[in-house]
Design a protein around this motif. Structure first.
Motif, PDB file in Angstrom:
ATOM      1  N   THR A  44       0.848  -1.193   0.000  1.00 31.66           N
ATOM      2  CA  THR A  44       0.000   0.000   0.000  1.00 31.66           C
ATOM      3  C   THR A  44       0.882   1.240   0.000  1.00 31.66           C
ATOM      4  O   THR A  44       2.009   1.226   0.496  1.00 31.66           O
ATOM      5  CB  THR A  44      -0.917   0.053   1.238  1.00 31.66           C
ATOM      6  OG1 THR A  44      -0.109   0.178   2.418  1.00 31.66           O
ATOM      7  CG2 THR A  44      -1.772  -1.191   1.331  1.00 31.66           C
ATOM      8  N   ALA A  95       0.727   5.868  -1.097  1.00 34.10           N
ATOM      9  CA  ALA A  95       0.075   6.977  -1.795  1.00 34.10           C
ATOM     10  C   ALA A  95       0.722   7.281  -3.138  1.00 34.10           C
ATOM     11  O   ALA A  95       0.155   8.003  -3.952  1.00 34.10           O
ATOM     12  CB  ALA A  95       0.109   8.230  -0.919  1.00 34.10           C
ATOM     13  N   ILE A 129      -7.543   3.507  -5.009  1.00 33.36           N
ATOM     14  CA  ILE A 129      -8.557   4.156  -4.173  1.00 33.36           C
ATOM     15  C   ILE A 129      -8.410   5.667  -4.289  1.00 33.36           C
ATOM     16  O   ILE A 129      -7.294   6.187  -4.349  1.00 33.36           O
ATOM     17  CB  ILE A 129      -8.410   3.714  -2.708  1.00 33.36           C
ATOM     18  CG1 ILE A 129      -8.593   2.196  -2.603  1.00 33.36           C
ATOM     19  CG2 ILE A 129      -9.418   4.430  -1.811  1.00 33.36           C
ATOM     20  CD1 ILE A 129      -8.326   1.644  -1.230  1.00 33.36           C
ATOM     21  N   PRO A 184      -8.490   9.789  -3.459  1.00 30.45           N
ATOM     22  CA  PRO A 184      -7.789  10.544  -2.410  1.00 30.45           C
ATOM     23  C   PRO A 184      -8.684  10.780  -1.199  1.00 30.45           C
ATOM     24  O   PRO A 184      -9.911  10.836  -1.313  1.00 30.45           O
ATOM     25  CB  PRO A 184      -7.444  11.863  -3.111  1.00 30.45           C
ATOM     26  CG  PRO A 184      -8.457  11.999  -4.191  1.00 30.45           C
ATOM     27  CD  PRO A 184      -8.746  10.606  -4.660  1.00 30.45           C
ATOM     28  N   PRO A 185      -8.090  10.952  -0.017  1.00 33.30           N
ATOM     29  CA  PRO A 185      -8.870  11.158   1.204  1.00 33.30           C
ATOM     30  C   PRO A 185      -9.374  12.591   1.362  1.00 33.30           C
ATOM     31  O   PRO A 185     -10.196  12.851   2.232  1.00 33.30           O
ATOM     32  CB  PRO A 185      -7.867  10.825   2.316  1.00 33.30           C
ATOM     33  CG  PRO A 185      -6.539  11.163   1.713  1.00 33.30           C
ATOM     34  CD  PRO A 185      -6.642  10.845   0.244  1.00 33.30           C
ATOM     35  N   PHE A 186      -8.865  13.529   0.542  1.00 35.99           N
ATOM     36  CA  PHE A 186      -9.235  14.929   0.682  1.00 35.99           C
ATOM     37  C   PHE A 186      -9.971  15.423  -0.561  1.00 35.99           C
ATOM     38  O   PHE A 186      -9.811  14.873  -1.657  1.00 35.99           O
ATOM     39  CB  PHE A 186      -7.991  15.797   0.909  1.00 35.99           C
ATOM     40  CG  PHE A 186      -7.118  15.336   2.048  1.00 35.99           C
ATOM     41  CD1 PHE A 186      -7.643  15.171   3.322  1.00 35.99           C
ATOM     42  CD2 PHE A 186      -5.779  15.066   1.855  1.00 35.99           C
ATOM     43  CE1 PHE A 186      -6.856  14.748   4.374  1.00 35.99           C
ATOM     44  CE2 PHE A 186      -4.976  14.642   2.892  1.00 35.99           C
ATOM     45  CZ  PHE A 186      -5.512  14.478   4.159  1.00 35.99           C
ATOM     46  N   ASP A 187     -10.736  16.482  -0.386  1.00 38.02           N
ATOM     47  CA  ASP A 187     -11.465  17.099  -1.494  1.00 38.02           C
ATOM     48  C   ASP A 187     -10.560  18.147  -2.141  1.00 38.02           C
ATOM     49  O   ASP A 187     -10.658  19.342  -1.858  1.00 38.02           O
ATOM     50  CB  ASP A 187     -12.757  17.741  -0.989  1.00 38.02           C
ATOM     51  CG  ASP A 187     -13.576  18.353  -2.110  1.00 38.02           C
ATOM     52  OD1 ASP A 187     -13.191  18.209  -3.290  1.00 38.02           O
ATOM     53  OD2 ASP A 187     -14.595  19.000  -1.812  1.00 38.02           O
ATOM     54  N   TYR A 188      -9.677  17.685  -3.016  1.00 33.22           N
ATOM     55  CA  TYR A 188      -8.710  18.590  -3.646  1.00 33.22           C
ATOM     56  C   TYR A 188      -9.401  19.598  -4.561  1.00 33.22           C
ATOM     57  O   TYR A 188      -8.877  20.705  -4.764  1.00 33.22           O
ATOM     58  CB  TYR A 188      -7.685  17.791  -4.436  1.00 33.22           C
ATOM     59  CG  TYR A 188      -6.701  17.038  -3.575  1.00 33.22           C
ATOM     60  CD1 TYR A 188      -5.604  17.683  -3.022  1.00 33.22           C
ATOM     61  CD2 TYR A 188      -6.871  15.689  -3.304  1.00 33.22           C
ATOM     62  CE1 TYR A 188      -4.693  17.004  -2.217  1.00 33.22           C
ATOM     63  CE2 TYR A 188      -5.967  14.990  -2.510  1.00 33.22           C
ATOM     64  CZ  TYR A 188      -4.879  15.654  -1.962  1.00 33.22           C
ATOM     65  OH  TYR A 188      -3.993  14.976  -1.172  1.00 33.22           O
ATOM     66  N   SER A 195      -4.641  17.754   5.849  1.00 33.09           N
ATOM     67  CA  SER A 195      -5.860  17.545   6.645  1.00 33.09           C
ATOM     68  C   SER A 195      -7.061  18.008   5.829  1.00 33.09           C
ATOM     69  O   SER A 195      -6.910  18.690   4.807  1.00 33.09           O
ATOM     70  CB  SER A 195      -5.791  18.324   7.967  1.00 33.09           C
ATOM     71  OG  SER A 195      -6.047  19.696   7.748  1.00 33.09           O
ATOM     72  N   LYS A 196      -8.251  17.670   6.275  1.00 37.78           N
ATOM     73  CA  LYS A 196      -9.466  18.019   5.538  1.00 37.78           C
ATOM     74  C   LYS A 196      -9.775  19.513   5.601  1.00 37.78           C
ATOM     75  O   LYS A 196     -10.616  20.000   4.848  1.00 37.78           O
ATOM     76  CB  LYS A 196     -10.648  17.212   6.081  1.00 37.78           C
ATOM     77  CG  LYS A 196     -10.542  15.722   5.767  1.00 37.78           C
ATOM     78  CD  LYS A 196     -11.754  14.944   6.247  1.00 37.78           C
ATOM     79  CE  LYS A 196     -11.627  13.471   5.868  1.00 37.78           C
ATOM     80  NZ  LYS A 196     -12.784  12.667   6.309  1.00 37.78           N
TER      81      LYS A 196
END
Length: 246
Positions: free
Chosen positions: A4, A6, A31, A33-37, A196-197
């Protein structure tokens, strides 16, 4: 075995890393991305920068950094592909930005990576100039790092013995080895920006080849979707501060 990370994919596939590991038959899962780029990140590409190595490039980099860091009051990390370019830029901007009470820290000049990174986190209004080791593993949450500048696309040094030896294993070394290596490094650098978000930031690319060369889209397509703007250097500071102020 599960791998795994990024930065294992290039252009939304795992062909390169699977070849490196000799695991062409392995299953893969990409998968999102974890953020709303799309709402947090703007990418600004200079349209009128000279290409690296061409006349006027280094002067344009220094001018761009001064103009940019003045409007953002620091809060910027600049990634270089060589210590020589880092030192040249440091000498060009350190005194001028200091007149505006903006601290400039240079990796290898003001201390090793950990020291300058700690100082960057603890001193608002700072510009950090970094080389190889700061392209990855840097975690600065919040407005202290609002702007990330990539001065030059991170292609491997062609004269490096390891790169030369590995290139001999390919039919088309640039497409099959050099470009994927640069894209992975590029993605690692980009990953320093949003941690971070609630983070909001801008990536500035001072290498026009991402727009002018046939392989430029390979770099952009390997990033998560974000707002992309392309324009002259003179418009960059205003575009950056406008995005950060939203």
């Amino acid at each position: 075995i599960i791998f795994t990370g990024a930065t294992l994919s290039t252009e939304d596939n795992f062909d390169y890393i699977k070849w490196q590991l000799e695991m062409e038959q392995s299953d893969t899962l990409l998968i999102g991305p974890p953020f709303d780029y799309q709402s947090s990140t703007m990418l600004y590409i200079s349209r009128d920068m000279p290409e690296p190595g061409r006349h006027g490039y280094q002067k344009a980099v220094s001018r761009a950094l001064i103009d940019l860091c003045r409007v953002t009051n620091g809060r910027t990390m600049v990634l270089f592909t060589s210590h020589s370019a880092l030192r040249t830029s440091y000498a060009a901007i350190q005194e001028l930005l200091g007149e505006d009470d903006i601290l400039v820290l240079g990796q290898g000049i003001d201390g090793p990576p950990k020291k300058v990174l700690d100082n960057f986190k603890n001193n608002p209004g700072t510009v950090l100039l970094g080389a190889s080791s700061l392209w990855e593993g840097v975690d600065v949450v919040g407005p202290a790092l609002s702007v990330l500048v990539i001065a030059r696309l991170p292609f491997p040094v062609p004269t490096d013995p390891i790169a030369t030896a590995r290139s001999e294993l390919f039919d088309d070394a640039f497409i099959q080895y050099t470009l994927p290596q640069a894209i992975l490094k590029f993605k690692q650098g980009f990953g320093r920006l949003i941690r971070s978000k609630t983070d909001r930031g801008v990536l500035v690319i001072l290498d026009p080849r991402v727009n002018t060369k046939y392989y430029g889209n390979a770099f952009l397509d390997s990033l998560p979707p974000c707002v992309i703007k392309s324009g002259p250097l003179r418009d960059m500071p205003a575009e950056v501060i406008s995005w950060l102020s939203r």
